[in-house]
Design an enzyme around this catalytic site. Structure first.
Site, PDB file in Angstrom:
ATOM      1  N   ARG A  63      53.255  26.688  38.367  1.00 18.75           N
ATOM      2  CA  ARG A  63      54.711  26.677  38.262  1.00 18.75           C
ATOM      3  C   ARG A  63      55.377  26.266  39.578  1.00 18.75           C
ATOM      4  O   ARG A  63      56.309  25.506  39.581  1.00 18.75           O
ATOM      5  CB  ARG A  63      55.156  28.088  37.873  1.00 18.75           C
ATOM      6  CG  ARG A  63      56.412  28.126  37.062  1.00 18.75           C
ATOM      7  CD  ARG A  63      56.526  29.484  36.394  1.00 18.75           C
ATOM      8  NE  ARG A  63      55.314  29.821  35.663  1.00 18.75           N
ATOM      9  CZ  ARG A  63      54.745  31.027  35.652  1.00 18.75           C
ATOM     10  NH1 ARG A  63      55.243  32.015  36.343  1.00 18.75           N
ATOM     11  NH2 ARG A  63      53.644  31.246  34.942  1.00 18.75           N
ATOM     12  N   LYS A 172      37.971  34.317  31.210  1.00 15.79           N
ATOM     13  CA  LYS A 172      38.022  35.631  30.621  1.00 15.79           C
ATOM     14  C   LYS A 172      39.307  36.329  31.032  1.00 15.79           C
ATOM     15  O   LYS A 172      39.897  35.912  32.029  1.00 15.79           O
ATOM     16  CB  LYS A 172      36.802  36.446  31.034  1.00 15.79           C
ATOM     17  CG  LYS A 172      36.719  36.693  32.542  1.00 15.79           C
ATOM     18  CD  LYS A 172      35.788  37.801  32.893  1.00 15.79           C
ATOM     19  CE  LYS A 172      36.500  39.125  32.820  1.00 15.79           C
ATOM     20  NZ  LYS A 172      35.951  40.151  33.729  1.00 15.79           N
ATOM     21  N   ASP A 201      31.666  32.559  30.791  1.00 11.97           N
ATOM     22  CA  ASP A 201      31.190  33.876  31.232  1.00 11.97           C
ATOM     23  C   ASP A 201      30.321  33.557  32.437  1.00 11.97           C
ATOM     24  O   ASP A 201      29.232  32.999  32.296  1.00 11.97           O
ATOM     25  CB  ASP A 201      30.359  34.560  30.142  1.00 11.97           C
ATOM     26  CG  ASP A 201      29.934  35.951  30.571  1.00 11.97           C
ATOM     27  OD1 ASP A 201      29.468  36.110  31.723  1.00 11.97           O
ATOM     28  OD2 ASP A 201      30.056  36.894  29.771  1.00 11.97           O
ATOM     29  N   HIS A 202      30.813  33.887  33.636  1.00 14.70           N
ATOM     30  CA  HIS A 202      30.119  33.351  34.817  1.00 14.70           C
ATOM     31  C   HIS A 202      28.705  33.905  34.959  1.00 14.70           C
ATOM     32  O   HIS A 202      27.884  33.327  35.654  1.00 14.70           O
ATOM     33  CB  HIS A 202      30.960  33.540  36.086  1.00 14.70           C
ATOM     34  CG  HIS A 202      30.931  34.918  36.671  1.00 14.70           C
ATOM     35  ND1 HIS A 202      31.687  35.948  36.197  1.00 14.70           N
ATOM     36  CD2 HIS A 202      30.209  35.442  37.698  1.00 14.70           C
ATOM     37  CE1 HIS A 202      31.443  37.045  36.912  1.00 14.70           C
ATOM     38  NE2 HIS A 202      30.543  36.763  37.833  1.00 14.70           N
ATOM     39  N   LYS A 206      24.563  32.148  36.312  1.00 12.80           N
ATOM     40  CA  LYS A 206      23.663  32.656  37.360  1.00 12.80           C
ATOM     41  C   LYS A 206      22.236  32.199  37.069  1.00 12.80           C
ATOM     42  O   LYS A 206      21.753  32.329  35.945  1.00 12.80           O
ATOM     43  CB  LYS A 206      23.717  34.197  37.413  1.00 12.80           C
ATOM     44  CG  LYS A 206      25.055  34.741  37.920  1.00 12.80           C
ATOM     45  CD  LYS A 206      25.030  36.253  37.999  1.00 12.80           C
ATOM     46  CE  LYS A 206      26.412  36.845  38.232  1.00 12.80           C
ATOM     47  NZ  LYS A 206      26.842  36.855  39.627  1.00 12.80           N
ATOM     48  N   GLU A 240      28.097  48.238  40.948  1.00 14.51           N
ATOM     49  CA  GLU A 240      28.878  47.581  41.993  1.00 14.51           C
ATOM     50  C   GLU A 240      29.293  48.615  43.019  1.00 14.51           C
ATOM     51  O   GLU A 240      29.671  49.729  42.657  1.00 14.51           O
ATOM     52  CB  GLU A 240      30.124  46.921  41.406  1.00 14.51           C
ATOM     53  CG  GLU A 240      29.805  45.706  40.584  1.00 14.51           C
ATOM     54  CD  GLU A 240      31.068  45.026  40.093  1.00 14.51           C
ATOM     55  OE1 GLU A 240      31.527  44.103  40.779  1.00 14.51           O
ATOM     56  OE2 GLU A 240      31.590  45.428  39.055  1.00 14.51           O
ATOM     57  N   ASP A 259      35.796  44.912  30.984  1.00 13.82           N
ATOM     58  CA  ASP A 259      35.640  44.086  32.186  1.00 13.82           C
ATOM     59  C   ASP A 259      34.210  43.562  32.343  1.00 13.82           C
ATOM     60  O   ASP A 259      34.011  42.422  32.755  1.00 13.82           O
ATOM     61  CB  ASP A 259      36.023  44.934  33.419  1.00 13.82           C
ATOM     62  CG  ASP A 259      36.059  44.115  34.694  1.00 13.82           C
ATOM     63  OD1 ASP A 259      36.701  43.045  34.678  1.00 13.82           O
ATOM     64  OD2 ASP A 259      35.451  44.535  35.691  1.00 13.82           O
ATOM     65  N   HIS A 264      29.685  40.226  30.192  1.00  9.83           N
ATOM     66  CA  HIS A 264      28.508  39.977  31.026  1.00  9.83           C
ATOM     67  C   HIS A 264      27.261  40.737  30.553  1.00  9.83           C
ATOM     68  O   HIS A 264      26.191  40.165  30.390  1.00  9.83           O
ATOM     69  CB  HIS A 264      28.788  40.341  32.480  1.00  9.83           C
ATOM     70  CG  HIS A 264      30.042  39.735  33.034  1.00  9.83           C
ATOM     71  ND1 HIS A 264      30.480  38.480  32.689  1.00  9.83           N
ATOM     72  CD2 HIS A 264      30.959  40.209  33.921  1.00  9.83           C
ATOM     73  CE1 HIS A 264      31.614  38.204  33.344  1.00  9.83           C
ATOM     74  NE2 HIS A 264      31.922  39.238  34.090  1.00  9.83           N
ATOM     75  N   LYS A 364      31.624  50.964  38.768  1.00 12.09           N
ATOM     76  CA  LYS A 364      32.228  50.616  40.062  1.00 12.09           C
ATOM     77  C   LYS A 364      31.988  51.784  41.006  1.00 12.09           C
ATOM     78  O   LYS A 364      31.809  52.927  40.556  1.00 12.09           O
ATOM     79  CB  LYS A 364      33.735  50.434  39.905  1.00 12.09           C
ATOM     80  CG  LYS A 364      34.142  49.333  38.931  1.00 12.09           C
ATOM     81  CD  LYS A 364      34.194  47.998  39.622  1.00 12.09           C
ATOM     82  CE  LYS A 364      34.691  46.898  38.700  1.00 12.09           C
ATOM     83  NZ  LYS A 364      34.450  45.570  39.251  1.00 12.09           N
TER      84      LYS A 364
END
Ligand code: BG6
Length: 514
Positions: A63, A172, A201-202, A206, A240, A259, A264, A364
């Site tokens: 924008r 995502k 989906d990263h 991998k 993580e 998430d 994943h 997390k």
């Protein structure tokens, strides 16, 4: 553009059919974090390593007003910080930056698409990119369908023509539940064919995730053991060490299940559990993944009661770094019940896996970053060694470390040297770093390249996304029902709530401490 970079040994080995045809990539959401941290750095690295076609262009759309030069300067800074191919020197950068453009437009406003069409024509003529286009939707999810509809209305996304290619990469999250994912699929598919849509989906980008299939299916010795006859259970862990890193607004509405698990972890589960596909073509692969998701047992009340634990971190410290409680993070409601940890016991009701539990956990603020898949094997018959030797009852474990310290290890029992028959668990190790001596490419590099090549095998298909949301819906409905136990607290820096350990004890197993 002729890259002025030295020859890349990897590139020399490249089959001709991995060189993409000329194309233009249009990135919607060019002022966002993903563009700067991942997308442009990945494209720069691809260019520098000579994986990109000689004619290409990148057009950032957002924008706010920004000139081409200001966009280039911002992207140079981003590549200097985040590209795998660093340092970024001026000669390289100038050659790459000549392919970068910026176009200001409001995603909602049809006029922005008319001006974009004219701009793309000009850029494509100047750059000789031949008309293939990829539209990358790196915007807030609320815009995904609108952008695709506006592109179609402006004639920029031809559903009925295969040439030149018109593809859309969708970031995502793809919906927040089954209903919204279905609605999004319906709107996208009204404007584009399924094979034009690349849901990213990263994790599929991998190397180690891709290696799951190579490991299983390119070797003769593992696949015969890969079933309920030999495998006792499977553990898939995504830990993580970070908290939610300023993303409270997004995360508090999502939770770790949306998430990390729906996308994943379920992808990793599918690649671990699926049948060998008929071929490596996108649809054959995805057919098999969908079958796994459809075979997931619908959880009964008892399954939900005994096989699900959700947790939320309280204040603590990770690696000596203090972390505030989740509810004290910016953007999080002070009375939030959003889960930052989940442990699940899943059953796959098919021939191969009947009776083999898959334990998944994601969290997390755990002690370290680690993603792994571990197959825990059944014990041998309890004769000869098992009665006297406790260590001989330690199960054989095949652990596939997805990240970091990418590799594979196999644990088995060995005789301790000496006159008695003492048995100890030992480990056989494979490490990517030491075996191949090169850094694995970034997931986005591989995925962007695949999309340019029209290869959708590492992207998720519409029915796959819906099948995963269908299972996740059971969990969310259970939590919303008020019948479920409340989120269990765990201190940041611990391995999650003790309830998750008790869940495993109920089933006679233990979490690995990777
Ligand atoms: C993202 C999630 O999709 O994946 C993040 O939104 C998470 O919350 C990240 O941290 C993990 O990705 P990786 O590649 O670091 O394991």
């Amino acid at each position: 553009m002729t890259p002025s970079t030295p020859p890349n040994p990897l590139r020399e080995e490249l089959e001709d059919d991995r060189l993409p045809p000329p194309c233009t990539m249009v990135i919607f959401g060019a002022s966002g974090d993903l563009t700067a941290r991942k997308l442009v750095p990945a494209l720069y690295t691809l260019w520098k390593e000579r994986w990109l076609p000689p004619a290409f262009a990148i057009v950032g759309v957002a924008r706010r007003d920004e000139s081409d030069d200001a966009f280039r300067a911002r992207m140079r800074e981003a590549c200097t910080r985040f590209a795998r191919a660093r340092p970024v020197d001026t000669a390289d950068w100038d050659a790459f930056a000549a392919a970068l453009f910026y176009h200001a437009a409001d995603f909602d406003d049809p006029r922005g698409y008319v001006s974009l069409a004219a701009r793309l024509d000009r850029i494509e003529r100047a750059r000789g990119t031949g008309g293939d286009r990829i539209y990358y939707l790196s915007t807030a999810p609320a815009y995904f369908a609108t952008i695709v509809e506006r592109l179609a209305a402006a004639g920029l996304l031809d559903r009925d023509r295969h040439e030149p290619a018109r593809r859309v990469i969708v970031e995502k999250p793809f919906g927040v539940d089954l209903e919204s994912a279905r609605a999004l699929n319906t709107r996208l598919l009204a404007c584009a064919r399924e094979d034009q849509i690349y849901r990213i989906d990263h994790y599929l980008g991998k190397e180690t995730v891709q290696n799951l299939l190579v490991f299983r299916l390119a070797n003769g010795i593992f696949e015969p053991l890969w079933n309920a006859r030999y495998v006792d259970h499977v553990q898939i862990t995504s830990a993580e060490a970070i908290g939610i890193e300023g993303r409270g607004g997004y995360f508090d509405a999502a939770g770790i299940v949306r998430d990390m698990v729906q996308n994943h972890l379920f992808q990793v589960l599918c690649l671990t559990a699926m049948e060998p596909p008929a071929s490596l073509d996108a649809d054959d692969l995805r057919d098999e993944k969908v079958k796994v998701l459809r075979a997931l047992r619908v959880p009964s009340e008892a399954d939900l009661r005994d096989g699900v634990v959700r947790g939320q971190y309280t204040a603590g410290s990770v690696h000596g770094r203090p972390l505030p409680a989740y509810v004290e993070e910016r953007g999080v409601a002070p009375d939030s019940a959003t889960e930052t940890y989940v442990a699940l016991r899943l059953l796959i009701d098919n021939w191969r896996w009947a009776g083999v539990p898959f334990y998944l956990r994601a969290g997390k603020a755990l002690p370290k970053k680690v993603t792994e898949v571990a197959l825990v094997f059944k014990a041998p018959p309890p004769v000869l060694f098992s009665v006297r030797h406790r260590a001989a009852r330690e199960p054989n474990v095949l652990a596939i470390r997805i990240q970091p310290d990418e590799g594979i290890s196999l644990r088995f029992g060995a005789k301790v040297p000496g006159p008695s028959t003492e048995i100890h668990p030992v480990t056989m190790e494979f490490r990517y770093g030491s075996s191949f001596g090169r850094e694995p490419p970034e997931a986005y590099e591989r995925l962007l390249l695949d999309c340019m090549l029209g290869d959708g095998s590492l992207f998720t298909r519409g029915d796959e996304v819906e099948a995963s949301w269908a299972w996740i819906g059971h969990l969310h409905r259970h939590w919303a029902s008020g019948e479920a136990p409340p989120v269990a607290p765990y201190a940041a820096g611990s391995w999650g709530p003790t309830e998750a350990d008790r869940m495993m004890e109920r089933f006679g197993v233990r979490w690995r401490r990777p």
